[in-house]
Each structure stands twice: as structure tokens, then as C-alpha cells.
Design an enzyme around this catalytic site. Structure first.
Site, PDB file in Angstrom:
ATOM      1  N   TYR A  39       0.797  -1.248   0.000  1.00  0.00           N
ATOM      2  CA  TYR A  39       0.000   0.000   0.000  1.00  0.00           C
ATOM      3  C   TYR A  39       0.817   1.279   0.000  1.00  0.00           C
ATOM      4  O   TYR A  39       0.255   2.361  -0.022  1.00  0.00           O
ATOM      5  CB  TYR A  39      -0.994   0.013   1.175  1.00  0.00           C
TER       6      TYR A  39
ATOM      7  N   ARG B 215       8.070  13.525   8.326  1.00  0.00           N
ATOM      8  CA  ARG B 215       8.560  12.654   7.247  1.00  0.00           C
ATOM      9  C   ARG B 215       7.882  13.031   5.935  1.00  0.00           C
ATOM     10  O   ARG B 215       6.666  13.203   5.880  1.00  0.00           O
ATOM     11  CB  ARG B 215       8.264  11.201   7.614  1.00  0.00           C
TER      12      ARG B 215
HETATM   13  C1  LIG Z   1       9.084  -1.361   7.423  1.00  0.00           C
HETATM   14  C2  LIG Z   1       7.651  -1.698   7.602  1.00  0.00           C
HETATM   15  N1  LIG Z   1       7.278  -2.982   7.768  1.00  0.00           N
HETATM   16  C3  LIG Z   1       5.979  -3.320   7.920  1.00  0.00           C
HETATM   17  C4  LIG Z   1       4.990  -2.364   7.922  1.00  0.00           C
HETATM   18  C5  LIG Z   1       3.539  -2.696   8.121  1.00  0.00           C
HETATM   19  O1  LIG Z   1       3.213  -3.992   7.938  1.00  0.00           O
HETATM   20  P1  LIG Z   1       1.697  -4.461   7.734  1.00  0.00           P
HETATM   21  O2  LIG Z   1       1.495  -4.663   6.258  1.00  0.00           O
HETATM   22  O3  LIG Z   1       1.643  -5.743   8.467  1.00  0.00           O
HETATM   23  O4  LIG Z   1       0.801  -3.430   8.305  1.00  0.00           O
HETATM   24  C6  LIG Z   1       5.333  -1.020   7.767  1.00  0.00           C
HETATM   25  C7  LIG Z   1       4.265   0.007   7.794  1.00  0.00           C
HETATM   26  O5  LIG Z   1       4.457   1.159   7.778  1.00  0.00           O
HETATM   27  C8  LIG Z   1       6.684  -0.683   7.605  1.00  0.00           C
HETATM   28  O6  LIG Z   1       7.037   0.590   7.456  1.00  0.00           O
END
Ligand SMILES: Cc1ncc(COP(=O)(O)O)c(C=O)c1O
Length: 397
Positions: A208, A356
Site C-alpha cells: 500500500y 517525514r
Molecule cells: C518497514 C515496515 N514494515 C511493515 C509495515 C507494516 O506492515 P503491515 O502490512 O503488516 O501493516 C510497515 C508500515 O508502515 C513498515 O514501514
């Protein structure tokens, strides 16, 4: 790469008066998404009902959409899968990795990694009685030893945008027989990736953000082909079975990447993600990466010229050392960001004090970068950000 215009603004539906610098959190809406979803509902779900699983190839959608992503990340089509959220995908891959290294008690990760990554690592370690080794970014290489089953890192730091040296870390892990598992959430669609050339074992990423797949879009999973038969995911579901419609009592893992599926794929969400991935059609990732640096650099220079030492750059000054977003620190960062949003410059805030700003070259241009910096300067000059209404915290920052 020069020139002021965005690479594919016409592919997006963005309100005219908005400067959207948050594609690193939620990508903008592709113009084709609403019509694609309407057509899927009307012509597939409504008309063909359950036959759509075969007639419209819904059953293979996690693989066919992943195949469109493959060239953007330097993977083979059969090494990728669209599934679940990033957090769940990470759990599945780390679980598979530690299962394949039963005599190694350590999961290695980085202090300040994205919180969900740390929570997943600790949850898995608690469940299995493993040890978590958490070190600073510059201590990773020296912390890789023969007790480590898997090294898991976020390739691009979600705050600073610092980029890890993937090849060096992969090589160090490989040398001692440990796996690597990368979180590519802030890399995919922003940087030119070549997962196979860099020697990556496993990876997950978000749908997303830069991929423009829509709120809560499914994530993707990468498993290098050479590992696919060796690894078994811990979340065994019927969609990962070799023959789901044989309805057997025993789990028999499917061939290749399919075994990493768990439950029924979310067809509407994957179709929306496909529209997001299609916004990159015909545009080289090298060009996107180069443009993003031009945009973030224009922004950084203008902010510093306009705001001086009232803000502090919290990302690498050298554009080559950062990815597609930049952070500036300010004590009242939350309130300043709310004031920016009211003036239709949309970024986000990361506690404790970081504003950010993400640059998506498909729809952002240099004029926007400059105008955003000037608006920040105006807000600091006027002091309007300190009005009480800007200090009220929302549930999402
Ligand atoms: C580095 C990172 N990993 C994971 C996620 C989020 O994971 P999920 O798709 O489980 O909400 C984010 C969300 O901002 C992120 O920045």
C-alpha cells in the site's frame, strides 16, 4: 535525469490543490482502480459467481500479480507471491527459516527496526524458545555468527531512509549458513532492487505504500528459488497444500512458492494492487530512483535555505545514501505537520519529533518539492503551528 514534471501523474487521481508527500505510507489512488474493481464485481463476481475462481483465474491471482512485480524487484516471477499483510508474511518466512536451522538459537535484528518486525521476531522467539539478538545498524556484520539462524532487517530505515548494504549482509550470512529475510516496505517501488543479484534469501514488502495498492493492500513474499523446496512455512493452510481440492487430512506442501499461501486470497484487494503495480508500466526503476533523489534533494536544499537551524535533517545528507523519503526533526514536529496538512501539504509524523516527507516520482515533481519547503518555512515564520488545535493527537499520525 532532469526536468520538472512527474513521470506519470496522469495515471493518478489526486486532488488538484494537494501536495501529496505521503506515498511512502499510503500511495495515491490510480485512476483505473475504481473501474477495475467495479468490473470485477459486476462482470466476474455477480455474473460468474463461484465459477470465477477458474473462469477468471482468481485462484492464480496471487502468483500472476506477483509476476508483474518481479521485474521491479529483480526476482523471477516464480519467486514471488502476493499474500497477507507484511507482518503475517514476515512471521511465515522467519518461522520457515528457523524451522530449517533447528540447531541455531538466534534471530538477529536491528535496534529501532520497524516495530511490527520487532514484535513478530519476539513473538516467534517466545513461542519457540529462541533468543533475539538486537544490535545497532553498524554492528550487524560483526553480530552474524554460527549461532544465528536468520538475520532480519528493514532494507530502508522507516525513519532516516538509510539503506543497508544488502549484498554485504547477505554474503556474511551465507558464509556462516544463516538466512537473510529483508523487509522491503520502504524500498519496493522506490529503489531499483535486484534481489537475486544481491544474493537475498527471503523478503517481504508492503503493497500500500509506493506500490499504490490501496489501504491495507496485501503484502508480497519473496523466496529465492534455490530455497523453495527446503523451506516449510509454519502457518500451513489449505491454499498452500499441493492439492487443496483433494481435501486430505495430511498437509503436503505445494510445489514452489505456492506453499507459502495460507488461506483464500483476497481477490478484490489483489486486483487493486495489480492496478497499483501497473502505474509503473514502461518506467524503469533506475529512472524512478534517480528522480526521487532529485526531488528529495531539491526539498532538502530549499528547507535548509528557508528554515535554517529551526529544523534538523534526520536523514543522510548524501542523497546516494538514502532512499525516497527524508525526515526533518523539530520539537513541535507533530503540530507543524498538522499545520502543513491544513495547508494541503501532506506528509506524516513519526514520534518523537520527526516530520517525514516521501517523494513518489510517478506523481510528485520539483515544483511541489519547492512549494512544500516554502510552506514549511511560512508555517515556522508565522508560528501558527503552535495553535492548540494542531497539538491534538489523532489516532493515526
Ligand atoms: C518497514 C515496515 N514494515 C511493515 C509495515 C507494516 O506492515 P503491515 O502490512 O503488516 O501493516 C510497515 C508500515 O508502515 C513498515 O514501514
Amino acid at each position: 535525469v532532469t526536468g520538472a514534471s512527474a513521470l506519470a501523474r496522469e495515471r493518478f487521481s489526486i486532488p488538484n490543490d494537494v501536495i501529496y508527500l505521503d506515498g511512502n505510507s499510503l500511495g495515491a489512488l490510480p485512476k483505473v482502480t475504481p473501474e477495475r474493481l467495479r468490473a470485477l464485481m459486476r462482470e466476474e463476481w455477480r455474473s460468474d459467481l463461484i465459477a470465477s475462481w477458474t473462469k477468471h483465474d482468481w485462484i492464480d491471482l496471487p502468483m500472476t500479480v506477483a509476476a508483474r512485480l518481479a521485474p521491479m524487484v529483480g526476482a523471477k516471477p516464480e519467486e514471488l507471491l502476493i499474500a497477507d499483510s507484511t507482518s503475517v508474511s514476515l512471521f511465515k518466512l522467519l518461522g520457515a527459516a528457523v524451522r530449517a536451522r533447528p540447531n541455531r538459537p538466534v534471530i538477529l535484528t536491528q535496534r529501532g527496526n520497524f516495530p511490527t518486525d520487532l514484535y513478530v521476531v519476539h513473538g516467534l522467539a517466545d513461542l519457540l524458545g529462541l533468543e533475539v539478538r538486537t544490535v545497532a545498524a553498524n554492528e550487524i556484520l560483526s553480530a552474524i555468527d554460527e549461532r544465528v539462524a536468520v538475520v532480519t532487517l528493514t532494507h530502508v530505515d522507516y525513519k532516516s531512509a538509510v539503506v543497508h548494504d544488502m549484498a554485504a549482509i547477505n554474503a556474511a550470512a551465507r558464509a556462516v549458513g544463516a538466512f537473510t529475510c529483508w523487509d522491503l516496505s520502504h524500498s519496493t517501488g522506490a529503489l531499483q532492487l535486484d534481489l537475486n543479484r544481491e544474493g537475498c534469501d527471503l523478503a517481504v514488502g508492503c503493497g500500500y505504500k509506493y506500490l499504490n495498492g490501496g489501504p491495507g493492500a496485501p503484502a508480497f513474499i519473496f523466496v529465492a528459488e534455490r530455497l523453495q523446496d527446503e523451506l516449510r512455512p509454519p502457518l500451513q493452510g489449505w491454499m498452500g497444500h499441493a492439492d487443496p481440492f483433494a481435501f486430505e487430512d495430511q498437509f503436503l506442501p505445494g510445489g514452489g512458492i505456492r506453499r507459502f499461501l495460507t488461506g483464500t486470497p483476497s481477490i478484490l484487494a489483489i486486483a487493486a494492487l495489480e492496478c497499483g503495480i501497473a502505474t509503473f508500466d514502461g518506467i524503469a526503476m533506475a529512472q524512478i530512483e534517480a528522480r526521487s533523489r532529485v526531488l528529495s534533494q531539491a526539498f532538502v536544499e530549499r528547507v535548509e535555505a528557508r528554515c535554517g537551524d529551526r529544523v534538523r535533517l534526520a536523514s543522510p545528507r548524501d542523497p546516494a545514501k538514502r532512499a525516497s523519503h527524508v525526515c526533518f526533526a523539530h520539537q513541535g514536529g507533530y503540530a507543524v505537520m498538522q499545520a502543513l496538512i491544513e495547508r494541503k501539504v501532506i506528509g506524516d509524523f513519526r514520534a518523537p519529533d520527526l516530520m517525514r516527507f516521501g517523494f513518489a516520482p510517478l506523481y510528485n515533481d520539483e515544483t511541489e518539492a519547492i512549494r512544500a519547503a516554502d510552506t514549511l518555512g511560512d508555517i515556522l515564520d508565522s508560528g501558527e503551528w503552535d495553535e492548540p488545535r494542531f497539538h491534538e493527537r489523532g489516532k493515526v499520525t
